[in-house]
Design a protein around this motif. Structure first.
Motif, mmCIF file in Angstrom:
data_model
loop_
_atom_site.group_PDB
_atom_site.id
_atom_site.type_symbol
_atom_site.label_atom_id
_atom_site.label_comp_id
_atom_site.label_asym_id
_atom_site.label_seq_id
_atom_site.Cartn_x
_atom_site.Cartn_y
_atom_site.Cartn_z
ATOM 1 N N GLY A 89 0.817 -1.209 0.000
ATOM 2 C CA GLY A 89 0.000 0.000 0.000
ATOM 3 C C GLY A 89 0.846 1.252 0.000
ATOM 4 O O GLY A 89 2.080 1.200 -0.008
ATOM 5 N N MET A 90 0.178 2.384 0.034
ATOM 6 C CA MET A 90 0.803 3.704 0.070
ATOM 7 C C MET A 90 1.972 3.823 -0.918
ATOM 8 O O MET A 90 3.022 4.373 -0.619
ATOM 9 C CB MET A 90 1.259 4.067 1.475
ATOM 10 N N PHE A 91 1.762 3.303 -2.120
ATOM 11 C CA PHE A 91 2.791 3.336 -3.161
ATOM 12 C C PHE A 91 2.765 4.709 -3.813
ATOM 13 O O PHE A 91 1.748 5.130 -4.353
ATOM 14 C CB PHE A 91 2.482 2.248 -4.192
ATOM 15 N N ALA A 92 3.868 5.407 -3.734
ATOM 16 C CA ALA A 92 3.950 6.742 -4.323
ATOM 17 C C ALA A 92 5.306 6.921 -5.000
ATOM 18 O O ALA A 92 6.334 6.560 -4.437
ATOM 19 C CB ALA A 92 3.771 7.813 -3.249
ATOM 20 N N VAL A 93 5.256 7.457 -6.210
ATOM 21 C CA VAL A 93 6.458 7.829 -6.953
ATOM 22 C C VAL A 93 6.332 9.312 -7.254
ATOM 23 O O VAL A 93 5.247 9.781 -7.631
ATOM 24 C CB VAL A 93 6.588 7.021 -8.270
ATOM 25 N N SER A 94 7.407 10.049 -7.093
ATOM 26 C CA SER A 94 7.393 11.480 -7.389
ATOM 27 C C SER A 94 6.762 11.710 -8.764
ATOM 28 O O SER A 94 7.163 11.069 -9.740
ATOM 29 C CB SER A 94 8.827 12.012 -7.369
ATOM 30 N N PRO A 95 5.759 12.600 -8.871
ATOM 31 C CA PRO A 95 5.059 12.802 -10.143
ATOM 32 C C PRO A 95 5.986 13.080 -11.328
ATOM 33 O O PRO A 95 5.745 12.580 -12.429
ATOM 34 C CB PRO A 95 4.143 13.988 -9.872
ATOM 35 N N ALA A 96 7.041 13.823 -11.107
ATOM 36 C CA ALA A 96 7.963 14.159 -12.203
ATOM 37 C C ALA A 96 8.714 12.940 -12.729
ATOM 38 O O ALA A 96 9.243 12.964 -13.839
ATOM 39 C CB ALA A 96 8.952 15.228 -11.749
ATOM 40 N N LEU A 97 8.759 11.855 -11.939
ATOM 41 C CA LEU A 97 9.503 10.653 -12.331
ATOM 42 C C LEU A 97 8.592 9.514 -12.790
ATOM 43 O O LEU A 97 9.072 8.449 -13.148
ATOM 44 C CB LEU A 97 10.367 10.176 -11.162
ATOM 45 N N GLN A 98 7.287 9.743 -12.780
ATOM 46 C CA GLN A 98 6.350 8.692 -13.189
ATOM 47 C C GLN A 98 6.426 8.463 -14.694
ATOM 48 O O GLN A 98 6.685 9.367 -15.463
ATOM 49 C CB GLN A 98 4.929 9.059 -12.780
ATOM 50 N N GLY A 99 6.171 7.218 -15.086
ATOM 51 C CA GLY A 99 6.154 6.871 -16.497
ATOM 52 C C GLY A 99 7.505 6.478 -17.057
ATOM 53 O O GLY A 99 7.620 6.168 -18.236
ATOM 54 N N GLY A 100 8.540 6.443 -16.209
ATOM 55 C CA GLY A 100 9.882 6.118 -16.680
ATOM 56 C C GLY A 100 10.380 4.747 -16.270
ATOM 57 O O GLY A 100 11.562 4.447 -16.441
ATOM 58 N N GLY A 101 9.520 3.917 -15.723
ATOM 59 C CA GLY A 101 9.922 2.568 -15.343
ATOM 60 C C GLY A 101 10.311 2.395 -13.884
ATOM 61 O O GLY A 101 10.594 1.283 -13.449
ATOM 62 N N LEU A 102 10.332 3.480 -13.134
ATOM 63 C CA LEU A 102 10.720 3.419 -11.726
ATOM 64 C C LEU A 102 9.760 2.541 -10.919
ATOM 65 O O LEU A 102 10.183 1.736 -10.093
ATOM 66 C CB LEU A 102 10.743 4.846 -11.163
ATOM 67 N N GLY A 103 8.471 2.667 -11.170
ATOM 68 C CA GLY A 103 7.480 1.876 -10.440
ATOM 69 C C GLY A 103 7.693 0.389 -10.578
ATOM 70 O O GLY A 103 7.561 -0.363 -9.611
ATOM 71 N N LYS A 104 8.044 -0.062 -11.792
ATOM 72 C CA LYS A 104 8.284 -1.493 -12.040
ATOM 73 C C LYS A 104 9.432 -2.003 -11.177
ATOM 74 O O LYS A 104 9.367 -3.095 -10.610
ATOM 75 C CB LYS A 104 8.634 -1.736 -13.505
ATOM 76 N N VAL A 105 10.491 -1.217 -11.093
ATOM 77 C CA VAL A 105 11.671 -1.607 -10.302
ATOM 78 C C VAL A 105 11.299 -1.673 -8.814
ATOM 79 O O VAL A 105 11.678 -2.614 -8.113
ATOM 80 C CB VAL A 105 12.825 -0.604 -10.525
ATOM 81 N N ILE A 106 10.525 -0.702 -8.358
ATOM 82 C CA ILE A 106 10.175 -0.632 -6.933
ATOM 83 C C ILE A 106 9.257 -1.772 -6.538
ATOM 84 O O ILE A 106 9.468 -2.425 -5.510
ATOM 85 C CB ILE A 106 9.561 0.740 -6.598
ATOM 86 N N ILE A 107 8.232 -2.048 -7.341
ATOM 87 C CA ILE A 107 7.309 -3.126 -6.968
ATOM 88 C C ILE A 107 8.024 -4.476 -7.004
ATOM 89 O O ILE A 107 7.786 -5.332 -6.155
ATOM 90 C CB ILE A 107 6.018 -3.091 -7.818
ATOM 91 N N ALA A 108 8.934 -4.667 -7.940
ATOM 92 C CA ALA A 108 9.710 -5.914 -7.992
ATOM 93 C C ALA A 108 10.571 -6.055 -6.738
ATOM 94 O O ALA A 108 10.681 -7.147 -6.162
ATOM 95 C CB ALA A 108 10.573 -5.961 -9.252
#
Length: 177
Positions: A89-108
């Motif tokens: 839960g409470m998954f947040a990525v800085s808006p300016a960095l969204q869409g660049g693949g960071l979320g995939k790395v973090i959830i993995a």
């Protein structure tokens, strides 16, 4: 741990204000519209508060995974041990960095961490059911919709002020094997 120029660590009391600001910027208000995870059109008000974040930091069954790049907190997620599964839960990525693949790395990394730390075999999460684009993103990561829903806590402004009726959370599950 470091992955792709990112440093992962557990949040401390000193991170609470930074985490609250990050979560708010990713989900609420005009700043959230820079990214694609905004909830600004369906919820106003706060997404979290210092007390809620501090509770997660202090709980023996939770971790608030904090993600840094170049010493700056750029993302976070809550991981909670709930027996045979972990809650994400409470998954947040800085808006300016969204869409660049960071979320995939973090959830993995979150999935790896809960398997290693707690030996769990599933990750569970809840997503507001009208967030179709976000649910589709999780489905591409291996999560499946269960059809099990819980009502949104209308009237409890700690979770925001709904801008429409009928909001509910849907349970998504991913096997971690």
């Amino acid at each position: 741990m470091e992955t792709a120029g990112l440093t992962f660590r557990d949040a401390t009391d000193a991170d609470v204000d930074t985490i609250v600001a990050l979560v708010e910027s990713a989900y609420r208000g005009d700043s959230s519209r820079v990214g694609w995870t905004t909830e600004a059109d369906i919820l106003e008000g706060q997404r979290t508060d210092p007390e809620g974040v501090r509770e997660i930091v202090k709980s023996p069954d939770s971790r608030l995974l904090t993600v840094e790049r170049n010493g700056e907190v750029v993302a976070c997620c809550q991981l909670e041990h709930r027996g045979a599964y972990a809650y994400f839960g409470m998954f947040a990525v800085s808006p300016a960095l969204q869409g660049g693949g960071l979320g995939k790395v973090i959830i993995a990394e979150a999935e790896r961490a809960v398997r290693e730390s707690w030996g769990v075999t599933e990750m569970h999460m809840t997503v507001i059911s009208v967030r179709e684009e976000l649910i589709a993103w999780y489905e591409r990561r291996g999560y499946r919709r269960t059809g099990k829903t819980t009502p949104f806590p209308y009237g409890d402004e700690r979770f925001g002020v709904p801008q429409r009726a009928g909001l509910e959370f849907e349970l998504l599950i991913k096997p971690l094997v």
